[in-house]
Write a protein that holds these residues in place. Structure first.
Motif, PDB file in Angstrom:
ATOM      1  N   ARG A  70       0.845  -1.201   0.000  1.00 35.05           N
ATOM      2  CA  ARG A  70       0.000   0.000   0.000  1.00 35.05           C
ATOM      3  C   ARG A  70       0.877   1.247   0.000  1.00 35.05           C
ATOM      4  NH1 ARG A  70      -4.759   1.404   4.440  1.00 35.05           N
ATOM      5  NH2 ARG A  70      -5.494   3.310   3.389  1.00 35.05           N
ATOM      6  N   VAL A  71       0.586   2.177  -0.941  1.00 34.33           N
ATOM      7  CA  VAL A  71       1.383   3.396  -1.084  1.00 34.33           C
ATOM      8  C   VAL A  71       0.574   4.584  -0.561  1.00 34.33           C
ATOM      9  CG1 VAL A  71       2.546   4.940  -2.688  1.00 34.33           C
ATOM     10  CG2 VAL A  71       2.588   2.461  -3.085  1.00 34.33           C
ATOM     11  N   GLN A  72       1.155   5.318   0.373  1.00 32.13           N
ATOM     12  CA  GLN A  72       0.494   6.516   0.892  1.00 32.13           C
ATOM     13  C   GLN A  72       0.857   7.716   0.021  1.00 32.13           C
ATOM     14  OE1 GLN A  72       1.417   7.402   4.933  1.00 32.13           O
ATOM     15  NE2 GLN A  72       0.139   9.249   4.993  1.00 32.13           N
ATOM     16  N   VAL A  73      -0.140   8.366  -0.562  1.00 32.33           N
ATOM     17  CA  VAL A  73       0.064   9.512  -1.448  1.00 32.33           C
ATOM     18  C   VAL A  73      -0.149  10.799  -0.648  1.00 32.33           C
ATOM     19  CG1 VAL A  73      -0.655  10.675  -3.567  1.00 32.33           C
ATOM     20  CG2 VAL A  73      -0.709   8.168  -3.427  1.00 32.33           C
ATOM     21  N   ASN A  74       0.895  11.583  -0.513  1.00 31.80           N
ATOM     22  CA  ASN A  74       0.818  12.831   0.246  1.00 31.80           C
ATOM     23  C   ASN A  74       0.368  13.970  -0.676  1.00 31.80           C
ATOM     24  OD1 ASN A  74       1.727  11.622   2.639  1.00 31.80           O
ATOM     25  ND2 ASN A  74       3.862  11.830   1.944  1.00 31.80           N
ATOM     26  N   CYS A  75      -0.905  14.033  -0.951  1.00 33.10           N
ATOM     27  CA  CYS A  75      -1.449  15.097  -1.797  1.00 33.10           C
ATOM     28  C   CYS A  75      -2.919  15.259  -1.480  1.00 33.10           C
ATOM     29  CB  CYS A  75      -1.239  14.791  -3.274  1.00 33.10           C
ATOM     30  SG  CYS A  75      -2.208  13.386  -3.870  1.00 33.10           S
TER      31      CYS A  75
END
Length: 209
Positions: free
Chosen positions: A1-6
């Protein structure tokens, strides 16, 4: 799982306006020429009618071209060449306007018998020179003038008729000069410190000859 900081936000950048917005834009821009395209015949004619309205201050040249029609909206300017005598040139007060030198001259013209340029010299014939009021040189755009006034700490806003209101006490509007067939500025307001300050800033924004 990739956390997208946007995050996602909405910016209204669509180039569409309704009739009221279009009329307000035209009134505030006060364009010299208007070309209306990409609309139905009814909406095009309605916007053109607005531009011709005496209250819109945009009643210059309005074009409503059809599909495939070519327009020429360049300005037709007559240019004449003439020589000044040294004596008249020394009497002329020249001002620097962008990359040119500008001055007002009045004299007596002498036409050469050959193909040489006519010569304008000092009026020694005893004829009275007709007095002319000072002329401000420059494009009287209220939007550019507003930026100058704001830079001097003067609060400004455009009212619904396109008049530039300064410090809630002085009004500046475009006014047509029918004799010269040009546009000028009218400064209206009660005589006060604000009036003289604003008038001084406006005068300093243009070259006066």
């Amino acid at each position: 799982r990739v956390q997208v900081n946007c995050y996602v936000t909405f910016v209204d950048m669509e180039g569409r306006t309704d009739g009221t917005s279009s009329s307000n834009i035209i009134v505030q821009l006060m364009p010299k020429r208007v070309v209306i395209v990409h609309g139905s015949h009814a909406s095009t004619q309605a916007l053109a009618t607005l531009c011709y309205d005496s209250q819109a201050s945009a009643k210059k040249e309005v074009y409503t071209p059809g599909i495939g029609e070519t327009l020429n909206v360049s300005s037709g300017i007559n240019i004449y060449k003439i020589k000044l005598t040294d004596a008249l040139f020394k009497q002329t007060r020249l001002l620097s306007v962008q990359e040119s030198m500008l001055g007002f001259v009045s004299g007596q013209i002498q036409y050469a018998q050959n193909d040489e340029l006519p010569v304008l010299g000092v009026n020694n014939a005893g004829m009275e020179s007709r007095w002319l009021p000072p002329m401000m040189v420059g494009d009287p755009k209220l939007s550019a003038l507003r930026a100058v006034l704001n830079g001097r700490g003067i609060s400004t806003y455009f009212d619904t008729e396109g008049t530039l209101v300064c410090n809630n006490s002085v009004a500046i509007k475009l006014a047509a000069n029918k004799r010269r067939k040009t546009e000028g500025l009218q400064i209206q307001g009660n005589l006060s410190e604000d009036f003289y300050l604003i008038r001084s800033v406006v005068y300093g924004h243009f070259a006066t000859v």
